[in-house]
Design an enzyme around this catalytic site. Structure first.
Site, mmCIF file in Angstrom:
data_model
loop_
_atom_site.group_PDB
_atom_site.id
_atom_site.type_symbol
_atom_site.label_atom_id
_atom_site.label_comp_id
_atom_site.label_asym_id
_atom_site.label_seq_id
_atom_site.Cartn_x
_atom_site.Cartn_y
_atom_site.Cartn_z
ATOM 1 N N SER A 57 45.654 55.097 -5.664
ATOM 2 C CA SER A 57 46.592 55.802 -4.795
ATOM 3 C C SER A 57 47.827 54.980 -4.468
ATOM 4 C CB SER A 57 45.891 56.214 -3.490
ATOM 5 O OG SER A 57 45.320 55.083 -2.849
ATOM 6 N N ASP B 179 47.827 58.037 7.731
ATOM 7 C CA ASP B 179 46.373 57.936 7.765
ATOM 8 C C ASP B 179 45.902 56.522 8.102
ATOM 9 O OD1 ASP B 179 47.127 56.655 5.467
ATOM 10 O OD2 ASP B 179 45.746 57.702 4.138
ATOM 11 N N HIS C 241 47.121 54.066 3.805
ATOM 12 C CA HIS C 241 48.095 53.925 2.733
ATOM 13 C C HIS C 241 49.439 53.452 3.298
ATOM 14 C CE1 HIS C 241 45.182 56.806 0.930
ATOM 15 N NE2 HIS C 241 45.385 56.049 -0.123
#
Length: 365
Positions: free
Chosen positions: A72, A237, A240
């Site tokens: 990610s 979140d 990240h």
């Protein structure tokens, strides 16, 4: 430990545990507590940044081809605009330094572990006419959180590096980030996460350098800025990176990306004033894992160069296939933006521009 992991990966050894059995029990209990807070927000689906950057530099030379692989972090999860992703930032910076268009293809997958690299490499190499000139791999965090055996993790990464190198691509690996910097993670999980992350990062460095790649230590997600300013540099979140965090990461990777293509003004000669040295590869890997932004480059086995390249300000990032700006009448490349012109002039003169500081030693485990 990093050498044992790398050796096990190279010679087919069994799983080498990074933590004792007693520590694992504590770790799992703390993980459940951390999960209640990490990811409490919603990370947006990463935008696609594939396309051509630096079209103002279009000319007789073919565009450089840049490939991005990994998880990610490589995909850019946590931001809303394509221009804020690591791939777009690196492609724009590479175009400004090389004065050539850059074709970006990002096959990174959020949630991916190192065993997904085989699929990602196959996607990049499916069309021989589009083989990348250089690839950036960012992987490892999910290997730690999903307790993937370290030897398997490193084996998958080194296989990917070897396949890409055999195809003719240069490789830069951003090693496993320091998961101990994630804000909602408490002690003793923070200490354990930091230890495991650094051991895996060091083992990744050994395996990648031995296959002809270069590595850049992501450390505490590329700099003390993340630990000092978590609200600004982590995304919604709390896991990240934010747009500012990805910019910090890209700025640390860009010098090595350009150096591997012979575009960076700095050479591979050592600078003692910057704590650079030629060390056994295992020792260089261990030291790099403790110092964010540190590059390790293979010299002559079993030796490696430990470097701290100067970071330069990134040019303003445009979306893929940007329209050229109207002529301003100033000298330079037709259609070149003001930011790109400044970046090109700094690269030509060797000026350092704005810097986020020198890498510093992190506390010992």
């Amino acid at each position: 430990m990093a050498r044992r992991i790398a050796a096990g990966a190279a010679y087919g050894g069994g799983s080498i545990g990074l933590l004792g059995a007693a520590a694992v029990g504590v770790l799992l209990a703390e993980v459940q507590l951390a999960k209640r807070q990490v990811g409490g927000g919603i990370a947006p689906v990463p935008p696609s940044a594939d396309g051509q950057y630096g079209v103002a530099f279009a000319g007789p030379a073919d565009p450089l081809r840049l490939g991005l692989l990994g998880d990610s972090t490589a995909a850019g999860q946590g931001v809303h605009r394509a221009g804020q992703t690591p791939g777009a930032l690196l492609a724009s910076g590479l175009a400004a330094v090389s004065e050539r268009p850059v074709d970006l293809r990002n096959v990174a997958q959020p949630g991916a572990r190192s065993d997904d690299l085989e699929r990602q490499v196959s996607l990049l190499l499916a069309d021989p006419s589009r083989t990348p000139d250089v690839c950036v791999i960012m992987i490892g965090a999910n290997d730690v959180t999903h307790r993937m055996p370290a030897t398997q993790s490193v084996r998958c990464l080194t296989t990917a590096v070897r396949r890409l190198r055999t195809a003719g691509a240069e490789i830069v690996v951003g090693t496993c980030p320091d998961l101990g910097t994630i804000e909602p993670v408490y002690q003793p999980l923070r200490w354990l996460a930091r230890r495991v992350s650094r051991q895996l990062a060091a083992a990744q460095t050994i395996g990648s350098v031995e296959q002809g790649g270069r590595t850049v230590s992501l450390g505490d997600l590329l700099g003390p800025e993340f630990e000092a300013n978590p609200r600004e540099l982590f995304g919604p979140d709390n896991y990240h990176p934010s747009a500012e965090g990805y910019a910090t990461a890209a700025m640390a990777v860009l010098p090595t990306l350009c150096a591997v293509l012979g575009l960076w003004p700095e050479s591979d000669r050592l600078d003692g004033a910057r704590r650079e040295d030629m060390l056994p590869v295992a020792k260089a890997a261990s030291q790099a894992a403790r110092e964010a932004g540190t590059e390790v480059t293979g010299a002559r086995a079993p030796w490696a160069l430990l470097k701290h390249r100067r970071r330069r300000r990134l040019p303003a990032t445009t979306e893929p296939h940007p329209e050229p700006h109207e002529e301003t009448g100033e000298t330079g490349v037709p259609g070149e933006t003001e930011e790109a012109r400044e970046a090109r002039e700094r690269a030509e003169t060797g000026e350092t521009g704005e810097s986020h500081g020198e890498p510093r030693n992190l506390p010992a485990n």
